[in-house]
Design a protein around this motif. Structure first.
Motif, mmCIF file in Angstrom:
data_model
loop_
_atom_site.group_PDB
_atom_site.id
_atom_site.type_symbol
_atom_site.label_atom_id
_atom_site.label_comp_id
_atom_site.label_asym_id
_atom_site.label_seq_id
_atom_site.Cartn_x
_atom_site.Cartn_y
_atom_site.Cartn_z
ATOM 1 N N TYR A 10 0.776 -1.116 0.028
ATOM 2 C CA TYR A 10 -0.097 -0.055 0.021
ATOM 3 C C TYR A 10 0.786 1.369 -0.154
ATOM 4 O O TYR A 10 1.695 1.536 0.908
ATOM 5 C CB TYR A 10 -1.252 -0.135 1.316
ATOM 6 C CG TYR A 10 -1.759 1.299 1.375
ATOM 7 C CD1 TYR A 10 -2.690 1.515 0.218
ATOM 8 C CD2 TYR A 10 -1.524 2.137 2.312
ATOM 9 C CE1 TYR A 10 -3.463 2.921 0.261
ATOM 10 C CE2 TYR A 10 -2.540 3.271 2.445
ATOM 11 C CZ TYR A 10 -3.287 3.621 1.560
ATOM 12 O OH TYR A 10 -3.980 4.666 1.304
ATOM 13 N N ASN A 11 1.085 1.852 -1.249
ATOM 14 C CA ASN A 11 2.047 3.070 -1.164
ATOM 15 C C ASN A 11 3.234 2.728 -0.834
ATOM 16 O O ASN A 11 3.808 3.262 -0.018
ATOM 17 C CB ASN A 11 1.340 4.271 -0.609
ATOM 18 C CG ASN A 11 0.077 4.717 -1.046
ATOM 19 O OD1 ASN A 11 -0.202 4.411 -2.304
ATOM 20 N ND2 ASN A 11 -0.885 5.231 -0.275
ATOM 21 N N ASP A 39 -1.590 -5.061 -4.563
ATOM 22 C CA ASP A 39 -1.761 -3.660 -4.882
ATOM 23 C C ASP A 39 -2.992 -3.314 -3.913
ATOM 24 O O ASP A 39 -4.265 -3.351 -4.514
ATOM 25 C CB ASP A 39 -1.713 -2.924 -5.971
ATOM 26 C CG ASP A 39 -2.050 -1.361 -5.996
ATOM 27 O OD1 ASP A 39 -1.631 -0.870 -5.124
ATOM 28 O OD2 ASP A 39 -2.741 -1.052 -6.942
ATOM 29 N N ASP A 40 -2.845 -3.030 -2.594
ATOM 30 C CA ASP A 40 -4.132 -2.472 -1.890
ATOM 31 C C ASP A 40 -4.586 -1.182 -1.959
ATOM 32 O O ASP A 40 -4.642 -0.245 -1.062
ATOM 33 C CB ASP A 40 -3.596 -2.892 -0.184
ATOM 34 C CG ASP A 40 -5.141 -2.803 0.539
ATOM 35 O OD1 ASP A 40 -6.013 -3.255 -0.065
ATOM 36 O OD2 ASP A 40 -4.735 -2.599 1.660
ATOM 37 N N GLY A 41 -5.013 -0.886 -3.233
ATOM 38 C CA GLY A 41 -5.571 0.608 -3.310
ATOM 39 C C GLY A 41 -4.340 1.483 -3.368
ATOM 40 O O GLY A 41 -4.777 2.692 -3.034
ATOM 41 N N SER A 42 -3.272 1.302 -3.890
ATOM 42 C CA SER A 42 -2.242 2.377 -3.835
ATOM 43 C C SER A 42 -2.493 3.541 -4.874
ATOM 44 O O SER A 42 -3.230 3.303 -5.670
ATOM 45 C CB SER A 42 -0.879 1.680 -4.071
ATOM 46 O OG SER A 42 -0.378 0.706 -3.227
ATOM 47 N N ARG A 63 -9.660 -0.206 -3.588
ATOM 48 C CA ARG A 63 -9.577 0.561 -2.636
ATOM 49 C C ARG A 63 -8.947 0.030 -1.325
ATOM 50 O O ARG A 63 -8.737 -1.215 -1.718
ATOM 51 C CB ARG A 63 -10.823 1.319 -2.225
ATOM 52 C CG ARG A 63 -11.961 0.012 -1.561
ATOM 53 C CD ARG A 63 -13.288 0.741 -0.971
ATOM 54 N NE ARG A 63 -13.957 -0.108 -0.645
ATOM 55 C CZ ARG A 63 -14.091 -0.846 0.590
ATOM 56 N NH1 ARG A 63 -12.962 -0.466 1.548
ATOM 57 N NH2 ARG A 63 -14.758 -1.876 0.891
ATOM 58 N N ASN A 64 -8.358 0.674 -0.716
ATOM 59 C CA ASN A 64 -7.243 0.348 0.628
ATOM 60 C C ASN A 64 -8.322 -0.469 1.258
ATOM 61 O O ASN A 64 -9.447 -0.322 1.859
ATOM 62 C CB ASN A 64 -6.760 1.235 1.063
ATOM 63 C CG ASN A 64 -5.846 0.753 2.445
ATOM 64 O OD1 ASN A 64 -6.416 0.867 3.541
ATOM 65 N ND2 ASN A 64 -5.029 -0.070 2.320
ATOM 66 N N GLN A 65 -7.997 -1.987 1.503
ATOM 67 C CA GLN A 65 -8.965 -2.660 2.601
ATOM 68 C C GLN A 65 -8.062 -3.254 3.729
ATOM 69 O O GLN A 65 -8.714 -4.109 4.507
ATOM 70 C CB GLN A 65 -9.387 -3.849 1.602
ATOM 71 C CG GLN A 65 -10.238 -3.747 0.288
ATOM 72 C CD GLN A 65 -10.901 -4.812 -0.164
ATOM 73 O OE1 GLN A 65 -11.270 -6.020 0.460
ATOM 74 N NE2 GLN A 65 -11.161 -4.455 -1.530
#
Length: 317
Positions: A10-11, A39-42, A63-65
């Motif tokens: 994530y980012n 990729d967790d919504g990066s 989106r980030n989960q």
């Protein structure tokens, strides 16, 4: 034999390249080694960095989960892509990738289904004393709940066989580390630990935003682990304490009542308190039995899920 190394992200554009550069392409016991990132919504260039460094597979959340969901998404993707063994590591290069063969060897030798990399916690300088204490407390809770001897349960550096991966289900949105070990222990999988090395700190932990937040989340996670995986022990202990206290206070009231001259006066509060504690204890013990039945039902559903995955996989991989 195929090994897939997965990294939840994530980012992580700033550190992912360093972590990927250290990953091996050859590991003893495997014909192929592939890399997969989740990729967790990066919102940064995480995916671009991953592709530039030769990642074989990218799985994305819109989106980030959270870390736990990312971990499970990766496990499912690795199974679908034919992994015989899955290694999970972090995008911040915390774990020394040269130790991956140490993680996978017990599985290759048929001696383990689940291998946890045990960090030298006391020697890690950027871990605060409180964090070290909570790491030890979390590991102790996991050992009690799972009946294993894993010394570093919060470690995310781990190797999982295909059979073990099919049985994993994570309920927490915060972290997967504790639950997966407890599940593996309850399912009588062969779990072992190997000492591993760590690298220098490249960035602050995403899970530890502040000491108070970390303490709060850790305590909640530990309590939740006990409620989910040891419900009878958790509620039974509380109910037993309440019932015993009420019973003791009730005996005291009866003793005073039958040994007072001219009739017993006062101490009605003791009778009310004893009655309240007895009722609370009895109801909590009932909850313990109900929670235990729900736990048994959950285990059956997990077994059904694992068998379904195995059948979809065509039995033996």
């Amino acid at each position: 034999m195929k090994l897939i190394i997965q990294i939840p992200c994530y980012n992580e554009a700033e550190t992912l390249g360093i972590a990927l550069s250290a990953l091996p392409r050859q590991v003893p016991g495997f014909d192929s080694v592939e890399w997969l990132i989740i990729d967790d919504g990066s919102t940064d260039a995480t995916v671009e960095v991953a592709l530039r460094h030769g990642v074989d597979h990218v799985v994305r959340h819109t989106r980030n989960q959270g870390l736990a969901r990312g971990f499970m998404t990766g496990i499912q993707a690795c199974l679908e892509k034919g992994a015989d063994v899955i290694v999970n590591t972090d995008a911040d290069n915390q774990y020394n990738a040269d130790d991956i063969p140490l993680l996978t060897q017990p599985i290759v030798d048929g001696k383990a289904d689940f291998v946890i990399g045990a960090r030298p916690i006391e020697a890690i300088e950027h871990f605060s004393p409180i964090k070290k204490l909570l790491q030890k407390l979390g590991s102790w809770v996991v050992r009690v709940a799972s009946k294993t001897d894993v010394p570093d349960a919060p470690s995310g550096f781990r190797a999982i066989s295909r059979t073990a991966a099919r049985h994993l289900v994570v309920f927490s949105d915060y972290t997967y580390t504790l639950e997966t070990i407890i599940q593996a222990g309850q399912k009588n999988m062969a779990i072992t630990s190997v000492p591993i090395r760590v690298n220098g700190d490249l960035r602050p932990s995403r899970l530890v935003k502040s000491i108070s937040s970390y303490i709060q989340r850790s305590i909640v996670t530990i309590i939740r682990v006990f409620i989910i995986y040891r419900p009878f022990r958790f509620f039974g202990a509380i109910g037993g304490v309440l019932f015993t206290a009420g019973f003791a206070i009730g005996l005291r009231f009866l003793y005073k009542y039958f040994n007072s001259d001219g009739g017993y006066e006062g101490h009605v509060q003791s009778l009310i308190l004893a009655s309240s504690l007895l009722v609370m204890g009895f109801h909590t013990l009932l909850i313990a039995f109900v929670a235990d039945l729900l736990s048994a039902n959950r285990k059956l559903m997990e077994e059904v899920r694992a068998l379904t995955l195995e059948n979809l996989d065509g039995g033996e991989h």
